[in-house]
Design an enzyme around this catalytic site. Sequence first.
Site, PDB file in Angstrom:
ATOM      1  CB  ALA A 234      -0.547   2.448   7.414  1.00  0.00           C
ATOM      2  CB  ALA A 235       0.906  -2.412   5.167  1.00  0.00           C
TER       3      ALA A 235
ATOM      4  CB  SER B 143       8.200  -0.851   2.560  1.00  0.00           C
ATOM      5  OG  SER B 143       8.855  -1.329   3.715  1.00  0.00           O
TER       6      SER B 143
ATOM      7  CE  LYS C  72      -1.722 -14.861  -8.073  1.00  0.00           C
ATOM      8  NZ  LYS C  72      -2.798 -15.541  -8.821  1.00  0.00           N
TER       9      LYS C  72
ATOM     10  CB  THR D 140       3.108  -0.769   0.245  1.00  0.00           C
ATOM     11  OG1 THR D 140       4.176  -0.129   0.943  1.00  0.00           O
ATOM     12  CG2 THR D 140       3.336  -2.257   0.180  1.00  0.00           C
ATOM     13  CE1 TYR D 141       9.537   1.373   0.422  1.00  0.00           C
ATOM     14  CE2 TYR D 141       7.506   2.636   0.563  1.00  0.00           C
ATOM     15  CZ  TYR D 141       8.743   2.298   1.075  1.00  0.00           C
ATOM     16  OH  TYR D 141       9.176   2.871   2.240  1.00  0.00           O
TER      17      TYR D 141
END
Length: 124
Positions: free
Chosen positions: A73-74, A26, A10, A58-59
């Site tokens: 898009a993020a 990403s 986290k 996402t990655y």
Amino acid sequence: MRLRSFISAKLHGLRVTGCHLDYHGSQTIPRSVLDAAGILPYERVLVVNQANGKRWETYAIAGDEGVCTLNGAAAHNGAVGDQIIVMTFTLAEKYEPARVLFFDERNRVRETLIYDREPSHDPA
């Protein structure tokens, strides 16, 4: 054998430094942060924006020190200066300790915790 999904890392309080809509998508995170958290480039991440409550998958991709960008898009999910939480999860039979990193205003690690047991109090 029953596998369950547990948090494995986290990143709490990273600050967004850029939003790049015209990118293939990403989440850019400093390479040193990925290494410290045990997150691999191209690993799936769940991202939560603390400013507006939006969350998306996402990655991760490795970036330069201090850089945290929302790509593709993020980029619609936040703005420069927003604080985000990035999480990864693992499938396992039982819980294994998770590494939690907290950040200062320049995206430098200011504290590291290990979630190695159940919380002893209700966080409410």
